[in-house]
Design a protein around this motif. Structure first.
Motif, mmCIF file in Angstrom:
data_model
loop_
_atom_site.group_PDB
_atom_site.id
_atom_site.type_symbol
_atom_site.label_atom_id
_atom_site.label_comp_id
_atom_site.label_asym_id
_atom_site.label_seq_id
_atom_site.Cartn_x
_atom_site.Cartn_y
_atom_site.Cartn_z
ATOM 1 N N VAL A 230 16.492 -11.025 45.781
ATOM 2 C CA VAL A 230 17.417 -10.418 44.819
ATOM 3 C C VAL A 230 18.560 -9.783 45.595
ATOM 4 O O VAL A 230 18.380 -8.761 46.279
ATOM 5 N N ARG A 231 19.727 -10.397 45.504
ATOM 6 C CA ARG A 231 20.878 -9.919 46.263
ATOM 7 C C ARG A 231 21.481 -8.660 45.635
ATOM 8 O O ARG A 231 21.252 -8.363 44.462
ATOM 9 N N LYS A 232 22.264 -7.961 46.430
ATOM 10 C CA LYS A 232 22.960 -6.777 45.957
ATOM 11 C C LYS A 232 23.881 -7.148 44.796
ATOM 12 O O LYS A 232 24.641 -8.117 44.883
ATOM 13 N N GLY A 233 23.803 -6.406 43.728
ATOM 14 C CA GLY A 233 24.613 -6.675 42.547
ATOM 15 C C GLY A 233 23.916 -7.506 41.498
ATOM 16 O O GLY A 233 24.422 -7.654 40.379
ATOM 17 N N LEU B 208 8.768 -11.043 48.083
ATOM 18 C CA LEU B 208 9.873 -10.430 47.349
ATOM 19 C C LEU B 208 10.797 -9.723 48.332
ATOM 20 O O LEU B 208 10.342 -8.948 49.177
ATOM 21 N N GLU B 209 12.101 -9.990 48.218
ATOM 22 C CA GLU B 209 13.122 -9.236 48.951
ATOM 23 C C GLU B 209 14.127 -8.728 47.931
ATOM 24 O O GLU B 209 14.819 -9.522 47.287
ATOM 25 N N ILE B 210 14.212 -7.424 47.776
ATOM 26 C CA ILE B 210 15.047 -6.834 46.724
ATOM 27 C C ILE B 210 16.079 -5.908 47.362
ATOM 28 O O ILE B 210 15.723 -4.976 48.090
ATOM 29 N N TYR B 211 17.356 -6.173 47.076
ATOM 30 C CA TYR B 211 18.441 -5.408 47.681
ATOM 31 C C TYR B 211 19.276 -4.682 46.627
ATOM 32 O O TYR B 211 20.444 -4.353 46.881
ATOM 33 N N THR B 212 18.706 -4.454 45.466
ATOM 34 C CA THR B 212 19.427 -3.747 44.407
ATOM 35 C C THR B 212 18.420 -3.026 43.522
ATOM 36 O O THR B 212 17.206 -3.192 43.659
ATOM 37 N N ASP C 12 17.361 -1.635 39.370
ATOM 38 C CA ASP C 12 17.328 -2.146 38.003
ATOM 39 C C ASP C 12 16.856 -3.603 37.958
ATOM 40 O O ASP C 12 17.561 -4.503 37.488
ATOM 41 N N VAL C 13 15.665 -3.839 38.495
ATOM 42 C CA VAL C 13 15.078 -5.174 38.458
ATOM 43 C C VAL C 13 13.649 -5.080 37.935
ATOM 44 O O VAL C 13 13.017 -4.018 37.967
ATOM 45 N N LYS C 14 13.151 -6.210 37.459
ATOM 46 C CA LYS C 14 11.760 -6.299 37.015
ATOM 47 C C LYS C 14 11.140 -7.508 37.695
ATOM 48 O O LYS C 14 11.395 -8.648 37.309
ATOM 49 N N CYS C 15 10.350 -7.253 38.743
ATOM 50 C CA CYS C 15 9.747 -8.331 39.520
ATOM 51 C C CYS C 15 8.243 -8.081 39.647
ATOM 52 O O CYS C 15 7.827 -6.987 40.035
ATOM 53 N N ASN C 16 7.480 -9.076 39.333
ATOM 54 C CA ASN C 16 6.034 -8.958 39.538
ATOM 55 C C ASN C 16 5.490 -10.256 40.088
ATOM 56 O O ASN C 16 6.056 -11.328 39.859
ATOM 57 N N HIS C 17 4.411 -10.160 40.816
ATOM 58 C CA HIS C 17 3.823 -11.348 41.411
ATOM 59 C C HIS C 17 2.309 -11.193 41.505
ATOM 60 O O HIS C 17 1.786 -10.081 41.568
ATOM 61 N N GLY C 18 1.623 -12.340 41.516
ATOM 62 C CA GLY C 18 0.182 -12.354 41.677
ATOM 63 C C GLY C 18 -0.238 -13.595 42.428
ATOM 64 O O GLY C 18 0.331 -14.672 42.223
ATOM 65 N N ALA C 19 -1.218 -13.457 43.300
ATOM 66 C CA ALA C 19 -1.703 -14.590 44.076
ATOM 67 C C ALA C 19 -3.206 -14.453 44.272
ATOM 68 O O ALA C 19 -3.699 -13.379 44.636
ATOM 69 N N THR C 20 -3.936 -15.530 44.022
ATOM 70 C CA THR C 20 -5.374 -15.547 44.227
ATOM 71 C C THR C 20 -5.778 -16.865 44.856
ATOM 72 O O THR C 20 -5.163 -17.913 44.604
#
Length: 432
Positions: A323-326, A353-357, A359-367
């Motif tokens: 997730v880039r800035k902006g 996940l790489e988040i640079y801003t 106000d985001v909604k990111c979720n992840h799951g791995a099994t």
């Protein structure tokens, strides 16, 4: 890339294409500078790259067109225009092109030969994990250039079949596809990779997708190459404002298969869905590295993968969201699941996940693991024998993603192939 391998690629390039176009020369220079990935690269550690030392990189010499009855071609999907490429070259005798208003499909091979028209990749935007695109650009003999005019409605009308027949020691196959979807259009594309004759092929595919504002594209990719084939694939996609792209990938064949995907959500409110299924058995290696780059605000990503590894196979999926800035308002979801079906099998699923801003909604799951004991017990308590119960659970595990394929005929073909890969065709026939 070892110096000996680099030297051999350069020698084969010089001998195979004596009249180099500027695009090919530039790709070869970039490849010599950057080199191919090695097992020391973090994102390539699961791939078996050693067989590259034994393959021939130059494509086979052009021969007469194969007979229309050539074995190995999959059953066509009704109401779709088929374009068949054998060892990287378009074969009209095996194709059934049909005209559709606003849809243009052309061979990339120009009358001059060395130039691949309508297929330029911007080398400056190629990440280190996309270096196989340079190899494809240097050697590709042909490809499909697809252009969809604005406001065209073609939900499932194009089918590309890439058939590899040449042994990897005799020549390589370089499928190449460029897709440009105009403003407000809707298109469905089926892309198949299969083998015939020799099951030991070297295939290096490069696909570029561009969606204009408000465009919609459903892209179905099926990899069913030979049991000893080496398949390297690179796909890039760029989405404009409010564009939607769904990529459905199924990986069944190949001794070693690697797919690299890089999607850029460049327009506000653009959306991408990446849905993948992989089934490996015996000594197969299936590896996918998928990057989605959120550049514009309010974009959305859904990523779902299901893999089964049996025998001594290794199945890997690395899904990365940047997730880039902006890029405020980003919404991303990842669901990566692997199932071990053999005591020596290996599953590797890795969400990033790489988040640079803000106000985001990111979720992840791995099994990753074996069949659920509680679910297995439930089926056994209902009178099913153990083998039948295990088959049903494997099937349900894959159908979680396969059911998203909204072309009924294609979905049935894929389900039959999956059942065959699981060696359970007869047992699962009634479920298909």
């Amino acid at each position: 890339m070892s110096s000996s391998l680099a030297t051999r690629i350069a020698e084969e390039f010089a001998a195979a294409t004596p009249q180099h176009g500027e695009q090919r020369r530039r790709a070869m220079l970039a490849l010599a500078e950057r080199g191919l990935p090695t097992s020391r690269d973090e994102n390539w550690k699961y791939v078996n790259l050693r067989p590259l030392e034994k393959v021939r990189f130059a494509p086979p010499a052009a021969e007469s067109a194969p007979a229309p009855g050539l074995q190995g071609l999959p059953v066509p999907v009704a109401r779709s225009a088929r374009y068949t490429f054998v060892d990287g070259r378009f074969v009209p005798a095996l194709s059934t092109p049909e005209s559709h208003a606003g849809v243009h499909v052309e061979s990339m091979k120009s009358s001059e030969g060395p130039v691949l028209s309508g297929s330029a990749f911007d080398d400056s935007e190629l990440t280190p994990d996309l270096r196989f695109v340079l190899l494809n650009t240097a050697f590709a003999t042909d490809g499909a250039a697809i252009r969809i005019d604005p406001e065209t409605d073609c939900p499932t009308c194009i089918e590309l079949v890439f058939l590899a027949t040449v042994d990897s020691k005799a020549g390589a196959s370089y499928p190449r596809v460029s897709v440009k979807v105009g403003t407000g259009s809707r298109v469905g594309l089926i892309e198949r990779h299969v083998s015939a004759g020799s099951d030991s092929n070297f295939i290096n595919s490069a696909v570029q997708v561009e969606l204009a504002r408000d465009a919609r594209a459903h892209h179905y990719r099926i990899q069913q190459t030979g049991s000893r084939a080496l398949w390297f694939d690179s796909l890039t996609a760029k989405l404009a404002e409010n564009a939607q792209y769904q990529l459905h990938s199924v990986s069944l064949g190949g001794l070693s298969a690697r797919s690299t995907v890089h999607v850029q959500l460049a327009g506000e409110r653009s959306e991408v869905g990446l849905f993948g299924v992989s089934v490996g058995e015996k000594n197969q290696v299936h590896d996918t590295y998928a990057v989605v780059e959120h550049i514009a605000p309010n974009a959305r990503t859904e990523q779902s993968f299901r893999g089964i590894s049996g025998g001594r196979a290794r199945v890997a999926f690395n899904g990365k969201i940047v997730v880039r800035k902006g890029a405020n308002g980003t919404d991303s979801r990842q669901s990566l699941r692997g199932l071990l079906a053999g005591k020596d099998a290996e599953i590797d699923v890795r969400p990033q996940l790489e988040i640079y801003t803000d106000d985001v909604k990111c979720n992840h799951g791995a099994t990753a693991g074996k069949l659920d004991d509680n679910m297995l017990f439930y089926l056994l308590s209902r009178g099913l024998d153990r083998e039948t119960a295990q088959r049903l659970l494997k099937w349900a595990f894959l159908e979680d993603v396969v059911a998203r394929i909204d072309v009924p005929e294609l979905r049935r073909q894929i389900e039959q192939s999956l059942a065959g890969q699981l060696n359970e065709t007869a047992s699962l026939r009634e479920l298909i």
